[in-house]
Design an enzyme around this catalytic site. Structure first.
Site, PDB file in Angstrom:
ATOM      1  N   ARG A  59       0.835  -1.196   0.000  1.00  0.00           N
ATOM      2  CA  ARG A  59       0.000   0.000   0.000  1.00  0.00           C
ATOM      3  C   ARG A  59       0.867   1.242   0.000  1.00  0.00           C
ATOM      4  O   ARG A  59       2.044   1.194   0.335  1.00  0.00           O
ATOM      5  CB  ARG A  59      -0.902   0.003   1.240  1.00  0.00           C
ATOM      6  N   LYS A 118       4.508  -7.900  11.715  1.00  0.00           N
ATOM      7  CA  LYS A 118       3.673  -8.000  10.509  1.00  0.00           C
ATOM      8  C   LYS A 118       3.845  -9.344   9.806  1.00  0.00           C
ATOM      9  O   LYS A 118       4.890  -9.653   9.260  1.00  0.00           O
ATOM     10  CB  LYS A 118       4.013  -6.846   9.558  1.00  0.00           C
ATOM     11  N   ARG A 249       1.079   3.809  19.778  1.00  0.00           N
ATOM     12  CA  ARG A 249       2.022   4.594  20.586  1.00  0.00           C
ATOM     13  C   ARG A 249       2.565   3.694  21.679  1.00  0.00           C
ATOM     14  O   ARG A 249       1.814   2.922  22.283  1.00  0.00           O
ATOM     15  CB  ARG A 249       1.308   5.793  21.219  1.00  0.00           C
TER      16      ARG A 249
HETATM   17  C1  BTN Z   1       0.835  -4.009   2.308  1.00  0.00           C
HETATM   18  O1  BTN Z   1       1.078  -4.538   3.388  1.00  0.00           O
HETATM   19  O2  BTN Z   1       1.178  -2.838   2.066  1.00  0.00           O
HETATM   20  C2  BTN Z   1       0.107  -4.814   1.258  1.00  0.00           C
HETATM   21  C3  BTN Z   1       0.997  -5.855   0.683  1.00  0.00           C
HETATM   22  C4  BTN Z   1       0.327  -6.656  -0.423  1.00  0.00           C
HETATM   23  C5  BTN Z   1       1.304  -7.574  -1.123  1.00  0.00           C
HETATM   24  C6  BTN Z   1       0.628  -8.501  -2.095  1.00  0.00           C
HETATM   25  S1  BTN Z   1       1.700  -9.771  -2.652  1.00  0.00           S
HETATM   26  C7  BTN Z   1       0.538 -10.250  -3.878  1.00  0.00           C
HETATM   27  C8  BTN Z   1      -0.015  -8.964  -4.440  1.00  0.00           C
HETATM   28  N1  BTN Z   1       0.855  -8.470  -5.505  1.00  0.00           N
HETATM   29  C9  BTN Z   1       1.438  -7.325  -5.169  1.00  0.00           C
HETATM   30  O3  BTN Z   1       2.241  -6.694  -5.887  1.00  0.00           O
HETATM   31  N2  BTN Z   1       1.036  -6.937  -3.974  1.00  0.00           N
HETATM   32  C10 BTN Z   1       0.091  -7.870  -3.371  1.00  0.00           C
END
Ligand code: BTN
Length: 251
Positions: A59, A118, A249
């Site tokens: 994202r 994560k 926080r």
């Molecule tokens: C995030 O945590 O910011 C979202 C990550 C999403 C990753 C997945 S991997 C499969 C699909 N293809 C991508 O390029 N991104 C999503």
């Protein structure tokens, strides 16, 4: 891999007849590929899994890194026409978390966490079909870390699923989560976020914690409303936050 693809195809076909399943050794990004296809008018339901992405995207323009064997990266694309889109990523998160392990939590809005680290993320993108109409081609991209990786450079340290499930491999984890994700997308289209709200709260990693929003507001998190907005108690009262980045926080 072929047997896994066929088993998955049969499993998903029962939920959405005609859904194609494809596995490739390498691609730039499974989300980018399904977006390219949608723009070219290929709008059939499809699950695309890649052993390796050369330009995986997260994202907010971030990169998504993952090595073959150490991560699961896939996208599920299909036309959806929900009356209200709010909460879709939370509904997908609920489905993935519930399918994986009781210790998997959800960090609003799109992250899968275990012990404040994560485990994975969800990137949802949509494209309007060329001929118009109510539905949008909806691409749900999911990346999960299987092996723990070096925490350096990450604001939130990564967690590897094998720390919980030592034998987890991409193919079996995909078989565990794909049908629940598809079910969540189809359920969301019909009923919206309502059936997922309590399930989200049960795994809410932020519940009751001190948080900071990306605009600098401090407060405490109190679950989500019926549209999936994060409820944050601030000095100015309770706010329903629909779009923001949120960080925990330190206590
Ligand atoms: C995030 O945590 O910011 C979202 C990550 C999403 C990753 C997945 S991997 C499969 C699909 N293809 C991508 O390029 N991104 C999503």
């Amino acid at each position: 891999m072929d047997a896994m693809v066929e088993a998955l195809r049969q499993q998903l076909d029962a939920l959405l007849p005609g859904l194609a399943v494809e596995a490739v050794p390498e691609i730039d990004s499974t989300n980018t590929e399904l977006m390219r296809r949608a723009r070219a008018g290929r709008l059939g339901p499809v699950l695309l899994v890649a052993e390796r992405q050369t330009a995986g995207r997260g994202r907010l323009g971030r990169q998504w890194l993952g090595e073959p064997g150490s991560s699961l990266t896939f996208s599920l694309g299909l036309p959806l026409a929900p009356p209200d889109w709010s909460g879709l990523s939370l509904a997908v998160g609920v489905a993935v978390a519930e399918a994986l392990h009781p210790a998997v939590q959800l960090k609003w809005p799109n992250d899968l966490w275990v012990q404040d680290r994560k485990l994975g993320g969800i990137l949802i993108e949509t494209a309007a079909p060329p001929e118009g109409g109510p539905s949008r081609f909806t691409i749900v991209g999911i990346g999960l870390n299987l092996a723990p990786r070096d925490a350096q450079g990450y604001a939130t340290p990564p967690f590897g699923l094998r720390e919980l499930l030592p034998h987890a491999v991409a193919g079996t984890v995909l078989q565990q989560v794909a049908a629940p994700v598809l079910q969540a997308m189809l359920g969301f289209e019909q009923f919206g976020f309502a059936p997922f709200q309590a399930r989200f709260q049960a795994r809410d990693a932020l519940a009751g914690r001190a948080v900071r929003l990306s605009d600098g507001t401090n407060g405490s998190a109190h679950g989500v409303d019926g549209q999936g907005a994060l409820l944050v108690h601030t000095a100015a009262g309770m706010k329903a936050v629909a779009t923001a980045e949120v960080s925990v926080r330190p206590a």
